[in-house]
Scaffold this motif. Structure first.
Motif, PDB file in Angstrom:
ATOM      1  N   GLN A 170       6.869 -20.849 -10.013  1.00 55.81           N
ATOM      2  CA  GLN A 170       6.044 -21.942 -10.538  1.00 55.81           C
ATOM      3  C   GLN A 170       4.646 -21.901  -9.927  1.00 55.81           C
ATOM      4  O   GLN A 170       3.638 -22.091 -10.621  1.00 55.81           O
ATOM      5  CB  GLN A 170       6.713 -23.274 -10.242  1.00 55.81           C
ATOM      6  N   ILE A 171       4.559 -21.640  -8.620  1.00 58.36           N
ATOM      7  CA  ILE A 171       3.261 -21.549  -7.951  1.00 58.36           C
ATOM      8  C   ILE A 171       2.421 -20.427  -8.556  1.00 58.36           C
ATOM      9  O   ILE A 171       1.206 -20.563  -8.734  1.00 58.36           O
ATOM     10  CB  ILE A 171       3.459 -21.315  -6.442  1.00 58.36           C
ATOM     11  N   LEU A 172       3.080 -19.321  -8.897  1.00 55.66           N
ATOM     12  CA  LEU A 172       2.358 -18.150  -9.400  1.00 55.66           C
ATOM     13  C   LEU A 172       2.114 -18.190 -10.897  1.00 55.66           C
ATOM     14  O   LEU A 172       1.692 -17.201 -11.486  1.00 55.66           O
ATOM     15  CB  LEU A 172       3.141 -16.879  -9.043  1.00 55.66           C
ATOM     16  N   GLY A 173       2.392 -19.322 -11.522  1.00 58.63           N
ATOM     17  CA  GLY A 173       2.125 -19.444 -12.948  1.00 58.63           C
ATOM     18  C   GLY A 173       3.303 -19.092 -13.820  1.00 58.63           C
ATOM     19  O   GLY A 173       3.124 -18.728 -14.990  1.00 58.63           O
ATOM     20  N   ASN A 174       4.502 -19.154 -13.249  1.00 50.53           N
ATOM     21  CA  ASN A 174       5.751 -18.946 -13.986  1.00 50.53           C
ATOM     22  C   ASN A 174       5.896 -17.576 -14.643  1.00 50.53           C
ATOM     23  O   ASN A 174       6.265 -17.476 -15.824  1.00 50.53           O
ATOM     24  CB  ASN A 174       5.931 -20.034 -15.045  1.00 50.53           C
ATOM     25  N   PRO A 175       5.638 -16.495 -13.893  1.00 48.77           N
ATOM     26  CA  PRO A 175       6.004 -15.189 -14.455  1.00 48.77           C
ATOM     27  C   PRO A 175       7.526 -15.057 -14.416  1.00 48.77           C
ATOM     28  O   PRO A 175       8.181 -15.684 -13.590  1.00 48.77           O
ATOM     29  CB  PRO A 175       5.356 -14.201 -13.475  1.00 48.77           C
ATOM     30  N   ASP A 176       8.097 -14.266 -15.322  1.00 44.85           N
ATOM     31  CA  ASP A 176       9.539 -14.059 -15.220  1.00 44.85           C
ATOM     32  C   ASP A 176       9.814 -13.154 -14.016  1.00 44.85           C
ATOM     33  O   ASP A 176       8.945 -12.414 -13.550  1.00 44.85           O
ATOM     34  CB  ASP A 176      10.094 -13.441 -16.504  1.00 44.85           C
ATOM     35  N   ALA A 177      11.034 -13.257 -13.487  1.00 43.90           N
ATOM     36  CA  ALA A 177      11.369 -12.559 -12.248  1.00 43.90           C
ATOM     37  C   ALA A 177      11.183 -11.049 -12.382  1.00 43.90           C
ATOM     38  O   ALA A 177      10.733 -10.388 -11.441  1.00 43.90           O
ATOM     39  CB  ALA A 177      12.809 -12.894 -11.852  1.00 43.90           C
ATOM     40  N   GLU A 178      11.508 -10.476 -13.558  1.00 46.69           N
ATOM     41  CA  GLU A 178      11.396  -9.041 -13.746  1.00 46.69           C
ATOM     42  C   GLU A 178       9.933  -8.596 -13.668  1.00 46.69           C
ATOM     43  O   GLU A 178       9.622  -7.570 -13.067  1.00 46.69           O
ATOM     44  CB  GLU A 178      11.991  -8.624 -15.097  1.00 46.69           C
ATOM     45  N   THR A 179       9.031  -9.386 -14.251  1.00 41.86           N
ATOM     46  CA  THR A 179       7.608  -9.062 -14.190  1.00 41.86           C
ATOM     47  C   THR A 179       7.115  -9.087 -12.759  1.00 41.86           C
ATOM     48  O   THR A 179       6.382  -8.200 -12.309  1.00 41.86           O
ATOM     49  CB  THR A 179       6.794 -10.053 -15.035  1.00 41.86           C
ATOM     50  N   LEU A 180       7.533 -10.098 -12.010  1.00 46.06           N
ATOM     51  CA  LEU A 180       7.102 -10.222 -10.622  1.00 46.06           C
ATOM     52  C   LEU A 180       7.619  -9.057  -9.782  1.00 46.06           C
ATOM     53  O   LEU A 180       6.907  -8.529  -8.922  1.00 46.06           O
ATOM     54  CB  LEU A 180       7.586 -11.546 -10.038  1.00 46.06           C
ATOM     55  N   GLN A 181       8.852  -8.628 -10.040  1.00 43.96           N
ATOM     56  CA  GLN A 181       9.429  -7.537  -9.255  1.00 43.96           C
ATOM     57  C   GLN A 181       8.750  -6.203  -9.541  1.00 43.96           C
ATOM     58  O   GLN A 181       8.823  -5.289  -8.726  1.00 43.96           O
ATOM     59  CB  GLN A 181      10.930  -7.444  -9.525  1.00 43.96           C
ATOM     60  N   ARG A 182       8.087  -6.102 -10.676  1.00 41.49           N
ATOM     61  CA  ARG A 182       7.355  -4.874 -10.991  1.00 41.49           C
ATOM     62  C   ARG A 182       5.939  -4.901 -10.425  1.00 41.49           C
ATOM     63  O   ARG A 182       5.217  -3.909 -10.495  1.00 41.49           O
ATOM     64  CB  ARG A 182       7.296  -4.664 -12.506  1.00 41.49           C
TER      65      ARG A 182
END
Length: 276
Positions: A170-182
């Motif tokens: 939520q702090i990072l603008g709600n990227p999905d977890a898979e996007t963040l892990q990449r």
């Protein structure tokens, strides 16, 4: 004091083996055991559904099926109680297959005695309880991890995001977890020198508290954050396993401080108010 009775199910198509197992358990010196017996694969499946036993003794050879087939079915049904495989004499391949498939132990028919049988059952139960307690602890930790209002994360030394809770997304603008892990975690810093400064502190101190920096969210917005970060090594001076920490959005707090500073700077002094 009430003595706990361990309920055991033997799955074996030979009634003689049932009688022998029952006789050995009757000689147990360190526990109380209740043995039931089924002779077919289908009866064993029904028994799994009842969840009425603490441990299962399963013969490897079951008519046209094997104990491994039954073990796989138990796992599909979510059976968490330990399964001990009964194998033929010297059949090392079956022993290895049974343990690889998830059996708690294996016993070789013809080599079983009352002491060995009791010990195997007792150890299998102890390991099962320990594993279950660990799993429940991990589940509680996972629930807490994802429900805390503070952003939590774990990052690999190469910068890959291993895990992040809902608050951080939520702090990072709600990227999905898979996007963040990449995404490379270091790329989030607005000022690259902040990453170098944080990493130097981590390598020197092992933990950094209250580190403030600016990061860029996935929607392009820039926010101010405060972090507490800890370095985890395999041994005291060993290789870095991962970095974990907390992240708090302090953008509103910093804006309020700036506004308050501007007001103090521009407000007239008492002397000026008197002159006016």
């Amino acid at each position: 004091m009430e003595v706990y009775t361990v309920k055991i199910l033997l799955v074996d198509d030979d009634q003689g083996d049932f009688e022998m197992t029952r006789a050995m358990l009757s000689q147990a010196e360190h526990g109380s055991f209740s043995l039931e017996w089924v002779s077919t694969f289908e009866e064993a499946i029904d028994a799994f559904r009842s969840r009425d036993h603490d441990v299962y003794l399963v013969d490897y050879f079951l008519e046209d099926r094997t104990g491994l087939d039954l073990l796989a079915e138990a796992q599909r049904q979510g059976v968490r109680e330990p399964v001990i495989m009964l194998t033929g004499r010297g059949n090392r391949r079956v022993d290895v297959e049974a343990m690889t498939a998830g059996a708690a132990d294996y016993l070789v028919k013809g080599e079983i005695d009352p002491e060995r049988l009791e010990r195997s059952i007792r150890y299998a139960l102890d390991r099962s309880r320990s594993a279950r307690a660990l799993q429940e602890s991990e589940e509680r930790h996972r629930s807490m991890f994802h429900h805390l209002p503070l952003g939590l994360y774990r990052i690999h030394p190469d910068g890959t995001v291993i895990d992040a809770n809902s608050a951080l997304l939520q702090i990072l603008g709600n990227p999905d977890a898979e996007t963040l892990q990449r995404q490379f975690a270091g790329s989030l810093f607005v000022h690259p020198e902040d990453r170098g400064r944080l990493w130097n502190l981590l390598e020197r101190e092992g933990v950094v508290r209250g580190f403030e920096s600016s990061i860029r969210c996935t929607d392009g917005a820039t926010i101010r954050v405060r972090s507490t970060v800890r370095l985890h090594r395999g041994t005291q001076q060993g290789a870095i396993l991962y970095v974990e920490g907390t992240l708090e959005d302090i953008t509103a707090e910093k804006k309020a401080e700036e506004l308050w500073g501007c007001l103090l700077y521009t407000s007239p002094s008492p002397r000026d108010r008197t002159r006016s």
